[in-house]
Design a protein around this motif. Sequence first.
Motif, PDB file in Angstrom:
ATOM      1  N   VAL A 165       0.827  -1.181  -0.017  1.00 44.26           N
ATOM      2  CA  VAL A 165      -0.193  -0.130  -0.065  1.00 44.26           C
ATOM      3  C   VAL A 165       0.861   1.179   0.079  1.00 44.26           C
ATOM      4  O   VAL A 165       1.874   1.361   0.409  1.00 44.26           O
ATOM      5  CB  VAL A 165      -1.132   0.206   1.221  1.00 44.26           C
ATOM      6  N   GLY A 166       0.132   2.273  -0.508  1.00 38.31           N
ATOM      7  CA  GLY A 166       0.840   3.645  -0.230  1.00 38.31           C
ATOM      8  C   GLY A 166      -0.163   4.285   0.763  1.00 38.31           C
ATOM      9  O   GLY A 166      -0.658   3.734   1.749  1.00 38.31           O
ATOM     10  N   ALA A 167      -0.436   5.752   0.509  1.00 44.57           N
ATOM     11  CA  ALA A 167      -1.192   6.687   1.665  1.00 44.57           C
ATOM     12  C   ALA A 167      -2.509   6.115   1.468  1.00 44.57           C
ATOM     13  O   ALA A 167      -3.292   6.083   0.396  1.00 44.57           O
ATOM     14  CB  ALA A 167      -0.883   7.922   1.082  1.00 44.57           C
ATOM     15  N   TYR A 168      -2.984   6.200   2.814  1.00 46.61           N
ATOM     16  CA  TYR A 168      -4.373   5.913   2.895  1.00 46.61           C
ATOM     17  C   TYR A 168      -5.367   6.905   2.236  1.00 46.61           C
ATOM     18  O   TYR A 168      -6.344   6.504   1.645  1.00 46.61           O
ATOM     19  CB  TYR A 168      -4.608   5.728   4.331  1.00 46.61           C
ATOM     20  N   TYR A 169      -4.918   8.142   2.543  1.00 51.38           N
ATOM     21  CA  TYR A 169      -5.723   9.200   1.887  1.00 51.38           C
ATOM     22  C   TYR A 169      -5.154  10.021   0.950  1.00 51.38           C
ATOM     23  O   TYR A 169      -3.878  10.062   0.757  1.00 51.38           O
ATOM     24  CB  TYR A 169      -5.903  10.500   3.146  1.00 51.38           C
ATOM     25  N   PRO A 170      -5.763  10.226  -0.090  1.00 53.86           N
ATOM     26  CA  PRO A 170      -5.080  10.837  -1.406  1.00 53.86           C
ATOM     27  C   PRO A 170      -4.192  12.197  -0.863  1.00 53.86           C
ATOM     28  O   PRO A 170      -3.478  12.507  -1.656  1.00 53.86           O
ATOM     29  CB  PRO A 170      -6.385  11.251  -2.210  1.00 53.86           C
ATOM     30  N   GLU A 171      -4.830  12.890   0.165  1.00 54.02           N
ATOM     31  CA  GLU A 171      -4.089  13.789   0.568  1.00 54.02           C
ATOM     32  C   GLU A 171      -2.526  13.491   1.272  1.00 54.02           C
ATOM     33  O   GLU A 171      -1.705  14.382   1.237  1.00 54.02           O
ATOM     34  CB  GLU A 171      -4.766  14.787   1.876  1.00 54.02           C
ATOM     35  N   GLY A 172      -2.463  12.375   1.546  1.00 55.23           N
ATOM     36  CA  GLY A 172      -1.173  11.858   1.841  1.00 55.23           C
ATOM     37  C   GLY A 172      -1.026  12.503   3.328  1.00 55.23           C
ATOM     38  O   GLY A 172      -1.891  12.417   4.219  1.00 55.23           O
ATOM     39  N   ILE A 173       0.062  13.142   3.654  1.00 56.64           N
ATOM     40  CA  ILE A 173       0.337  13.977   4.959  1.00 56.64           C
ATOM     41  C   ILE A 173      -0.183  15.481   4.999  1.00 56.64           C
ATOM     42  O   ILE A 173      -0.222  15.854   5.866  1.00 56.64           O
ATOM     43  CB  ILE A 173       1.955  13.779   5.283  1.00 56.64           C
ATOM     44  N   ASN A 174      -0.711  15.602   3.963  1.00 57.43           N
ATOM     45  CA  ASN A 174      -1.368  17.023   3.820  1.00 57.43           C
ATOM     46  C   ASN A 174      -2.861  16.899   4.586  1.00 57.43           C
ATOM     47  O   ASN A 174      -3.237  15.991   4.683  1.00 57.43           O
ATOM     48  CB  ASN A 174      -1.827  17.420   2.592  1.00 57.43           C
ATOM     49  N   PRO A 175      -2.964  17.886   5.158  1.00 58.23           N
ATOM     50  CA  PRO A 175      -4.558  18.009   6.097  1.00 58.23           C
ATOM     51  C   PRO A 175      -5.606  17.614   5.130  1.00 58.23           C
ATOM     52  O   PRO A 175      -5.868  17.975   4.149  1.00 58.23           O
ATOM     53  CB  PRO A 175      -4.410  19.539   6.651  1.00 58.23           C
ATOM     54  N   VAL A 176      -6.427  16.862   6.176  1.00 64.22           N
ATOM     55  CA  VAL A 176      -7.778  16.293   5.262  1.00 64.22           C
ATOM     56  C   VAL A 176      -8.877  17.076   5.839  1.00 64.22           C
ATOM     57  O   VAL A 176      -8.675  17.811   7.105  1.00 64.22           O
ATOM     58  CB  VAL A 176      -7.856  14.894   5.821  1.00 64.22           C
ATOM     59  N   LYS A 177      -9.989  17.238   5.440  1.00 62.71           N
ATOM     60  CA  LYS A 177     -11.300  17.823   5.699  1.00 62.71           C
ATOM     61  C   LYS A 177     -12.263  16.919   6.369  1.00 62.71           C
ATOM     62  O   LYS A 177     -12.533  15.876   5.869  1.00 62.71           O
ATOM     63  CB  LYS A 177     -11.801  18.661   4.431  1.00 62.71           C
ATOM     64  N   ILE A 178     -12.619  17.207   7.280  1.00 61.41           N
ATOM     65  CA  ILE A 178     -13.820  16.149   8.279  1.00 61.41           C
ATOM     66  C   ILE A 178     -14.917  16.850   8.350  1.00 61.41           C
ATOM     67  O   ILE A 178     -15.153  18.062   9.019  1.00 61.41           O
ATOM     68  CB  ILE A 178     -12.998  15.909   9.504  1.00 61.41           C
ATOM     69  N   TYR A 179     -16.003  15.910   8.204  1.00 64.04           N
ATOM     70  CA  TYR A 179     -17.383  16.366   8.286  1.00 64.04           C
ATOM     71  C   TYR A 179     -18.011  15.749   9.617  1.00 64.04           C
ATOM     72  O   TYR A 179     -17.694  14.586  10.212  1.00 64.04           O
ATOM     73  CB  TYR A 179     -18.364  15.992   7.094  1.00 64.04           C
ATOM     74  N   ILE A 180     -18.396  16.843  10.510  1.00 60.79           N
ATOM     75  CA  ILE A 180     -19.149  16.302  11.778  1.00 60.79           C
ATOM     76  C   ILE A 180     -20.355  15.651  11.603  1.00 60.79           C
ATOM     77  O   ILE A 180     -21.201  16.525  11.438  1.00 60.79           O
ATOM     78  CB  ILE A 180     -18.915  17.315  13.057  1.00 60.79           C
ATOM     79  N   GLU A 181     -20.462  14.394  11.958  1.00 62.53           N
ATOM     80  CA  GLU A 181     -21.844  13.708  11.856  1.00 62.53           C
ATOM     81  C   GLU A 181     -22.830  14.201  12.887  1.00 62.53           C
ATOM     82  O   GLU A 181     -22.447  14.044  13.967  1.00 62.53           O
ATOM     83  CB  GLU A 181     -21.724  12.303  11.580  1.00 62.53           C
ATOM     84  N   THR A 182     -24.155  14.616  12.753  1.00 60.53           N
ATOM     85  CA  THR A 182     -25.056  14.974  13.786  1.00 60.53           C
ATOM     86  C   THR A 182     -26.256  14.224  13.641  1.00 60.53           C
ATOM     87  O   THR A 182     -27.195  14.161  14.630  1.00 60.53           O
ATOM     88  CB  THR A 182     -25.130  16.278  13.594  1.00 60.53           C
TER      89      THR A 182
END
Length: 356
Positions: A165-182
Amino acid sequence: MSLQIRIEKTKTPKQKPDQNKLGFGQYFTDHMFIMDYTEGKGWHDPRIVPYAPLQLDPATMMLHYGQAIFEGMKAYKAKDGRILLFRPKKNMERINISNDRLCIPPIDVDFGVEAVKTIVEVDKDWIPEAEGTSLYIRPFIIATDPFLGVRPSQTYMFIIILSPVGAYYPEGINPVKIYIETEYVRAVKGGVGFAKTCGNYAASIKAQMEAKKKGYTQVLWLDGVERKYIEEVGTMNVFFKINGEIITPSLEGSILAGITRDSSIELLRSWGLKVTERRISIQELYDAHANGTLEEAFGTGTAAVISPIGEFNWNGNIITVNQGKIGEISEKLYNTITGIQNGEIEDIFGWTVEVK
């Protein structure tokens, strides 16, 4: 457990993928480990055989009632040629925590580690060496009785497969955007949130897909009762640096006790930083952002290791973290943990295990 692992090598090796285009979980090695359980006989017949489809009865209980657990770990190739695992005993101990909750017979922890080491050794040529790559290891156990009725199975299979495998997220070590589920909930105390069982992840897919449509990488779950306390991201535990203090949700039965989480806490404390495990509400996080004391946020997990978080969306309220850039602590943690994992940094904690 004094069992001999039988090894049957493939006669038709696969072509290996381009190490620079691996993605995550798309390719699988030449072999897999299998061990059977039969009530009254225990775990038996451990073997490494060519990777191939499983033959299961349509009435196999796992398919109908979800009695199944899994783990995730990695193998790394050091520059000096050593093959290293990261805290594999912790994964095998956690397998038995999940097993106990799902009424699956426990495995011998030391034998489980030996099984992992053996199959990694057999398929060691599949360990990628490009930067940011590794060999992902997926141990899992499934109930195999052909029976329609809700009860624990009397037979099981313990299987280990491997994936470069490579990086799990396409962003790699760059910050990801997260949606808070309500709206949706994943787990509650007293349920199976603390176990690594398939149903937890199935329960998260709906919210994950809706977040993806909105342009977010992952979902951050709130508690299932009051819907106000932060729990975990779908594939990661979470940490927040607020006014110099690093806070992570405490383990109260509904979130996974992550091994990378535990390693991060130990590292952070060894650096003299204050780390607190406690309940933290989404309102507290929002207020910290509003008053300028939210300094960093990041996730920890086997797949991504450390994933900086640059933005949260809470009911349309955008929480930008560190101007959307990777933070100092996130970067230091990532570099240190991956450095220990691939043998470039001295392992003063005794976390790595050499395959051979």
